[in-house]
Design a protein around this motif. Structure first.
Motif, mmCIF file in Angstrom:
data_model
loop_
_atom_site.group_PDB
_atom_site.id
_atom_site.type_symbol
_atom_site.label_atom_id
_atom_site.label_comp_id
_atom_site.label_asym_id
_atom_site.label_seq_id
_atom_site.Cartn_x
_atom_site.Cartn_y
_atom_site.Cartn_z
ATOM 1 N N MET A 2 0.652 -0.938 0.466
ATOM 2 C CA MET A 2 -0.087 -0.079 0.157
ATOM 3 C C MET A 2 1.032 1.459 -0.379
ATOM 4 O O MET A 2 2.034 1.215 0.738
ATOM 5 C CB MET A 2 -1.220 0.216 1.298
ATOM 6 C CG MET A 2 -1.838 -1.547 1.391
ATOM 7 S SD MET A 2 -2.876 -0.619 3.333
ATOM 8 C CE MET A 2 -1.936 -0.508 3.816
ATOM 9 N N ALA A 3 0.691 1.566 -1.112
ATOM 10 C CA ALA A 3 1.561 3.284 -0.472
ATOM 11 C C ALA A 3 0.969 4.344 -1.216
ATOM 12 O O ALA A 3 0.057 4.255 -2.040
ATOM 13 C CB ALA A 3 2.402 2.877 -1.935
ATOM 14 N N ARG A 4 0.648 5.385 -0.751
ATOM 15 C CA ARG A 4 0.487 6.943 -0.888
ATOM 16 C C ARG A 4 1.135 7.730 -1.391
ATOM 17 O O ARG A 4 1.748 8.331 -0.512
ATOM 18 C CB ARG A 4 -1.113 7.381 -0.476
ATOM 19 C CG ARG A 4 -1.647 8.188 -1.499
ATOM 20 C CD ARG A 4 -1.992 9.594 0.197
ATOM 21 N NE ARG A 4 -3.166 9.578 -0.334
ATOM 22 C CZ ARG A 4 -2.944 11.511 -0.434
ATOM 23 N NH1 ARG A 4 -2.072 12.211 0.194
ATOM 24 N NH2 ARG A 4 -3.904 12.733 -0.708
ATOM 25 N N ALA A 67 9.048 -2.764 0.707
ATOM 26 C CA ALA A 67 8.131 -3.682 0.043
ATOM 27 C C ALA A 67 7.235 -2.970 1.661
ATOM 28 O O ALA A 67 6.610 -3.911 2.659
ATOM 29 C CB ALA A 67 8.072 -4.849 0.490
ATOM 30 N N LYS A 68 7.828 -1.721 1.922
ATOM 31 C CA LYS A 68 6.885 -1.324 3.018
ATOM 32 C C LYS A 68 5.677 -0.691 2.895
ATOM 33 O O LYS A 68 6.122 0.334 1.699
ATOM 34 C CB LYS A 68 7.824 -0.645 3.970
ATOM 35 C CG LYS A 68 8.944 -1.409 4.786
ATOM 36 C CD LYS A 68 10.096 -0.280 5.190
ATOM 37 C CE LYS A 68 11.412 -0.928 5.844
ATOM 38 N NZ LYS A 68 11.583 -2.474 6.555
ATOM 39 N N SER A 69 4.567 -0.089 3.543
ATOM 40 C CA SER A 69 3.415 0.284 2.755
ATOM 41 C C SER A 69 3.758 2.620 4.058
ATOM 42 O O SER A 69 4.351 2.616 4.604
ATOM 43 C CB SER A 69 2.650 -0.009 3.492
ATOM 44 O OG SER A 69 2.528 -0.331 4.934
ATOM 45 N N VAL A 70 3.603 2.943 3.195
ATOM 46 C CA VAL A 70 3.554 4.492 3.102
ATOM 47 C C VAL A 70 2.773 5.289 2.735
ATOM 48 O O VAL A 70 1.354 5.164 1.487
ATOM 49 C CB VAL A 70 4.474 5.271 2.293
ATOM 50 C CG1 VAL A 70 4.928 6.533 2.618
ATOM 51 C CG2 VAL A 70 6.055 3.820 3.199
ATOM 52 N N ARG A 100 -2.383 1.368 9.345
ATOM 53 C CA ARG A 100 -1.795 0.006 8.965
ATOM 54 C C ARG A 100 -0.714 0.493 8.174
ATOM 55 O O ARG A 100 0.166 -0.225 7.390
ATOM 56 C CB ARG A 100 -2.991 0.202 7.996
ATOM 57 C CG ARG A 100 -4.229 -0.877 8.370
ATOM 58 C CD ARG A 100 -5.476 -0.958 8.178
ATOM 59 N NE ARG A 100 -5.052 -1.324 6.000
ATOM 60 C CZ ARG A 100 -5.803 -1.331 5.834
ATOM 61 N NH1 ARG A 100 -7.087 -0.659 5.480
ATOM 62 N NH2 ARG A 100 -5.671 -1.481 4.195
ATOM 63 N N PHE A 101 0.449 1.525 8.193
ATOM 64 C CA PHE A 101 1.123 2.612 6.782
ATOM 65 C C PHE A 101 2.008 2.004 7.961
ATOM 66 O O PHE A 101 2.336 2.682 9.233
ATOM 67 C CB PHE A 101 0.685 3.237 6.739
ATOM 68 C CG PHE A 101 -0.448 3.521 5.492
ATOM 69 C CD1 PHE A 101 0.395 3.291 4.448
ATOM 70 C CD2 PHE A 101 -0.958 3.630 6.148
ATOM 71 C CE1 PHE A 101 -1.425 3.273 3.387
ATOM 72 C CE2 PHE A 101 -3.069 3.774 4.946
ATOM 73 C CZ PHE A 101 -2.269 3.246 3.841
#
Ligand code: ADP
Length: 189
Positions: A2-4, A67-70, A100-101
């Motif tokens: 997940m990334a934004r 592969a870490k969510s940001v 969750r990030f």
């Protein structure tokens, strides 16, 4: 993962020679993302245009590559989203979503005071993530001035307590990259 992130900025695109006060090796060490694994808070402080947002996004890009969510947002947008959720009775869920990030980037602290109650909402989020996730914060104002930003001395003390614990600081003291072609405005270096 997940990334934004907003418009992608990378470390490779960053001209360290333009910002001599900034220790390139230190930024490159941060890009190894140990601070993310340790759930620490990283502060970029300095005047407008010195590359705080660029570097925070670039570290976000490195995190996505690992592969870490940001999640990236300005403080105003983040507080706006929390206020909307509170109004709709879904604040718990919204805070859980932001938890969750692995890395939460909060940009532009200090340009505008937050909306009434915003300091409290931001505190709830920071408290929920405390020691569970990493954050990068950018600000054009010293941490000592954040009381004026959040507008609530009680919240402010508790908030600062969490944001300054397990934290490191990168101070950028230099010219605005946006004004680099205006020789009269840019100090020589
Ligand atoms: P700040 O967040 O400190 O106000 P930004 O990161 O938004 O500054 O930088 C303003 C603009 O200048 C952005 O487009 C950014 O990509 C660019 N920029 C800033 N510093 C550098 C630099 N040293 N090398 C390359 N581009 C830079």
């Amino acid at each position: 993962v997940m990334a934004r992130l907003p418009a992608i900025k990378t470390l490779a695109e960053f001209d360290f020679s333009f910002q001599p006060s900034l220790d390139r090796n230190r930024v490159m060490a941060l890009a190894e993302l140990k601070f993310v694994d340790r759930c620490e808070t990283l502060h970029f402080l300095g005047p407008p245009g010195t590359g705080k947002s660029h570097l925070s996004i670039a570290l976000g890009v490195e995190a996505v590559r690992a592969a870490k969510s940001v999640y990236f947002a300005t403080l105003a947008d983040l507080v706006g989203a929390l206020a909307k959720a509170e109004h709709e009775g879904t604040l718990r869920e919204k805070i859980r979503f932001f938890c969750r990030f692995a890395l939460l980037i909060v940009d532009e602290i200090g340009y505008l005071p937050v909306i009434p109650g915003g300091g409290n909402l931001f505190f709830q989020l920071v408290n929920a993530r405390y020691e569970r996730g990493a954050m990068i914060l950018t600000s054009n104002r010293g941490v000592a001035e954040w009381g004026e930003v959040f507008g609530d001395p009680v919240v402010d003390t508790a908030l600062l307590d969490r944001l300054l614990h397990h934290a490191s600081f990168v101070q950028i003291d230099g010219a605005s990259y946006r004004l680099r072609h205006h020789a009269d405005l840019v100090p020589e270096h």
